[in-house]
Motif scaffolding. Structure first.
Motif, PDB file in Angstrom:
ATOM      1  N   THR A   1     -32.678  47.082 -87.486  1.00  0.00           N
ATOM      2  CA  THR A   1     -33.850  47.221 -88.351  1.00  0.00           C
ATOM      3  C   THR A   1     -33.419  47.866 -89.663  1.00  0.00           C
ATOM      4  N   SER A   2     -34.249  47.716 -90.668  1.00  0.00           N
ATOM      5  CA  SER A   2     -33.922  48.328 -91.956  1.00  0.00           C
ATOM      6  C   SER A   2     -33.890  49.845 -91.834  1.00  0.00           C
ATOM      7  N   GLY A   3     -34.727  50.410 -90.977  1.00  0.00           N
ATOM      8  CA  GLY A   3     -34.718  51.851 -90.761  1.00  0.00           C
ATOM      9  C   GLY A   3     -33.418  52.345 -90.155  1.00  0.00           C
ATOM     10  N   GLU A   4     -32.826  51.566 -89.244  1.00  0.00           N
ATOM     11  CA  GLU A   4     -31.545  51.939 -88.630  1.00  0.00           C
ATOM     12  C   GLU A   4     -30.396  51.876 -89.624  1.00  0.00           C
ATOM     13  N   LEU A   5     -30.490  50.991 -90.600  1.00  0.00           N
ATOM     14  CA  LEU A   5     -29.384  50.764 -91.530  1.00  0.00           C
ATOM     15  C   LEU A   5     -29.500  51.545 -92.829  1.00  0.00           C
TER      16      LEU A   5
ATOM     17  N   GLU B   1     -25.223  34.759 -81.967  1.00  0.00           N
ATOM     18  CA  GLU B   1     -25.377  35.068 -83.386  1.00  0.00           C
ATOM     19  C   GLU B   1     -25.522  36.577 -83.558  1.00  0.00           C
ATOM     20  N   TYR B   2     -24.926  37.119 -84.610  1.00  0.00           N
ATOM     21  CA  TYR B   2     -24.973  38.549 -84.875  1.00  0.00           C
ATOM     22  C   TYR B   2     -25.721  38.822 -86.164  1.00  0.00           C
ATOM     23  N   GLY B   3     -26.258  40.023 -86.277  1.00  0.00           N
ATOM     24  CA  GLY B   3     -26.993  40.416 -87.465  1.00  0.00           C
ATOM     25  C   GLY B   3     -26.090  40.634 -88.658  1.00  0.00           C
ATOM     26  N   GLN B   4     -26.635  40.388 -89.840  1.00  0.00           N
ATOM     27  CA  GLN B   4     -25.918  40.615 -91.086  1.00  0.00           C
ATOM     28  C   GLN B   4     -26.853  41.215 -92.119  1.00  0.00           C
ATOM     29  N   VAL B   5     -26.261  41.945 -93.051  1.00  0.00           N
ATOM     30  CA  VAL B   5     -26.987  42.434 -94.211  1.00  0.00           C
ATOM     31  C   VAL B   5     -26.650  41.498 -95.359  1.00  0.00           C
ATOM     32  N   ARG B   6     -27.663  40.886 -95.937  1.00  0.00           N
ATOM     33  CA  ARG B   6     -27.477  40.002 -97.086  1.00  0.00           C
ATOM     34  C   ARG B   6     -27.934  40.734 -98.340  1.00  0.00           C
TER      35      ARG B   6
ATOM     36  N   THR C   1     -31.602  43.850-104.089  1.00  0.00           N
ATOM     37  CA  THR C   1     -32.334  43.967-102.835  1.00  0.00           C
ATOM     38  C   THR C   1     -31.430  43.575-101.679  1.00  0.00           C
ATOM     39  N   TRP C   2     -31.839  43.929-100.460  1.00  0.00           N
ATOM     40  CA  TRP C   2     -31.085  43.570 -99.259  1.00  0.00           C
ATOM     41  C   TRP C   2     -32.062  43.194 -98.162  1.00  0.00           C
ATOM     42  N   ASP C   3     -31.553  42.471 -97.175  1.00  0.00           N
ATOM     43  CA  ASP C   3     -32.354  42.039 -96.046  1.00  0.00           C
ATOM     44  C   ASP C   3     -31.455  41.911 -94.822  1.00  0.00           C
ATOM     45  N   VAL C   4     -32.019  42.072 -93.642  1.00  0.00           N
ATOM     46  CA  VAL C   4     -31.289  41.869 -92.391  1.00  0.00           C
ATOM     47  C   VAL C   4     -31.618  40.467 -91.903  1.00  0.00           C
ATOM     48  N   VAL C   5     -30.584  39.682 -91.607  1.00  0.00           N
ATOM     49  CA  VAL C   5     -30.783  38.309 -91.138  1.00  0.00           C
ATOM     50  C   VAL C   5     -29.946  38.072 -89.883  1.00  0.00           C
ATOM     51  N   GLY C   6     -30.282  37.007 -89.163  1.00  0.00           N
ATOM     52  CA  GLY C   6     -29.497  36.592 -87.997  1.00  0.00           C
ATOM     53  C   GLY C   6     -29.810  37.359 -86.741  1.00  0.00           C
ATOM     54  N   GLY C   7     -29.036  37.047 -85.717  1.00  0.00           N
ATOM     55  CA  GLY C   7     -29.202  37.702 -84.437  1.00  0.00           C
ATOM     56  C   GLY C   7     -30.334  37.138 -83.607  1.00  0.00           C
ATOM     57  N   SER C   8     -30.923  36.031 -84.057  1.00  0.00           N
ATOM     58  CA  SER C   8     -32.060  35.477 -83.327  1.00  0.00           C
ATOM     59  C   SER C   8     -31.656  34.426 -82.291  1.00  0.00           C
ATOM     60  N   ARG C   9     -30.447  33.879 -82.417  1.00  0.00           N
ATOM     61  CA  ARG C   9     -29.967  32.867 -81.464  1.00  0.00           C
ATOM     62  C   ARG C   9     -28.812  33.424 -80.642  1.00  0.00           C
ATOM     63  N   PRO C  10     -28.586  32.892 -79.448  1.00  0.00           N
ATOM     64  CA  PRO C  10     -27.455  33.356 -78.624  1.00  0.00           C
ATOM     65  C   PRO C  10     -26.132  33.207 -79.375  1.00  0.00           C
TER      66      PRO C  10
ATOM     67  N   SER D   1     -37.571  49.299 -97.241  1.00  0.00           N
ATOM     68  CA  SER D   1     -38.921  49.129 -97.772  1.00  0.00           C
ATOM     69  C   SER D   1     -39.912  49.493 -96.665  1.00  0.00           C
ATOM     70  N   ASP D   2     -41.145  49.716 -97.057  1.00  0.00           N
ATOM     71  CA  ASP D   2     -42.172  50.038 -96.068  1.00  0.00           C
ATOM     72  C   ASP D   2     -42.556  48.825 -95.237  1.00  0.00           C
ATOM     73  N   THR D   3     -42.300  47.652 -95.754  1.00  0.00           N
ATOM     74  CA  THR D   3     -42.607  46.414 -95.033  1.00  0.00           C
ATOM     75  C   THR D   3     -41.362  45.539 -95.020  1.00  0.00           C
ATOM     76  N   GLY D   4     -41.226  44.697 -94.048  1.00  0.00           N
ATOM     77  CA  GLY D   4     -40.111  43.759 -94.006  1.00  0.00           C
ATOM     78  C   GLY D   4     -38.874  44.318 -93.350  1.00  0.00           C
ATOM     79  N   THR D   5     -37.757  43.605 -93.534  1.00  0.00           N
ATOM     80  CA  THR D   5     -36.498  43.966 -92.870  1.00  0.00           C
ATOM     81  C   THR D   5     -35.413  44.332 -93.857  1.00  0.00           C
ATOM     82  N   GLY D   6     -35.765  44.793 -95.010  1.00  0.00           N
ATOM     83  CA  GLY D   6     -34.766  45.136 -96.018  1.00  0.00           C
ATOM     84  C   GLY D   6     -35.285  46.192 -96.948  1.00  0.00           C
ATOM     85  N   GLY D   7     -34.930  46.066 -98.221  1.00  0.00           N
ATOM     86  CA  GLY D   7     -35.345  47.032 -99.219  1.00  0.00           C
ATOM     87  C   GLY D   7     -34.515  46.891-100.467  1.00  0.00           C
ATOM     88  N   THR D   8     -34.200  48.030-101.097  1.00  0.00           N
ATOM     89  CA  THR D   8     -33.398  48.007-102.316  1.00  0.00           C
ATOM     90  C   THR D   8     -31.982  48.489-102.010  1.00  0.00           C
TER      91      THR D   8
END
Length: 162
Positions: free
Chosen positions: A44-48, A111-116, A100-109, A68-75
């Motif tokens: 989650t964005s809070g963890e990162l 697959e690992y999460g990434q910060v874009r 800006t940044w966002d967390v993507v991936g990890g939704s399919r077997p 950010s307060d909403t979503g999976t990323g921020g600045t």
């Protein structure tokens, strides 16, 4: 009749000893896990959120992720961030920037999460002009962002949460 006797037995033991490490060769996640923690399926964005300091080829670079307060990323703010592919052998030419940044991936077997990253200051960067995608590794004590370039060794471009 025992052909070869003790010499043959020692040869078999030696071969088994040589082959044992091959049977236990590390997978990509094991190589990463050994030096940084387990590759994260998601985060989650809070963890990162936080400031990461560069190690190895990323020494001198920092990245700060604000959630950010909403979503999976921020600045994001970067300092001494690489341009082009200089970071592959040394840090080389760098810049300070933001975006800006966002967390993507990890939704399919498998697959690992990434910060874009979408860096827009000091100018927009095209894909390949700078490092804009980082994998995530973490354990109970540490969190890393890194370039996942060679799964058989500890990544050389890595940043640790401070």
């Amino acid at each position: 009749m025992n052909e070869g006797g003790p010499a043959r037995a020692w040869t078999a033991v030696a071969m088994l000893t040589l082959l044992t490490p091959l049977a236990g060769c590390s997978s990509a996640s094991t190589a990463v896990e050994a030096c940084m923690g387990r590759q994260a399926k998601s985060a989650t964005s809070g963890e990162l959120a936080g400031t990461y300091a560069g190690e190895a080829h990323a020494e001198g670079a920092t990245i700060t992720l604000k959630a950010s307060d909403t979503g999976t990323g921020g600045t994001v703010t970067v300092h001494h961030w690489p341009t082009g592919d200089w970071y592959e052998s040394e840090l080389g030419a760098t810049f300070d920037g933001s975006g800006t940044w966002d967390v993507v991936g990890g939704s399919r077997p498998g697959e690992y999460g990434q910060v874009r990253l979408s860096l827009t200051e000091p100018e927009p960067f095209l894909n390949g002009d700078t490092l804009d995608s980082l994998s995530i590794a973490k354990d109970s004590e540490r969190t890393y962002l890194y370039e996942d370039d060679d799964p058989d060794v500890c990544p050389t471009f890595r940043l640790r949460l401070t």
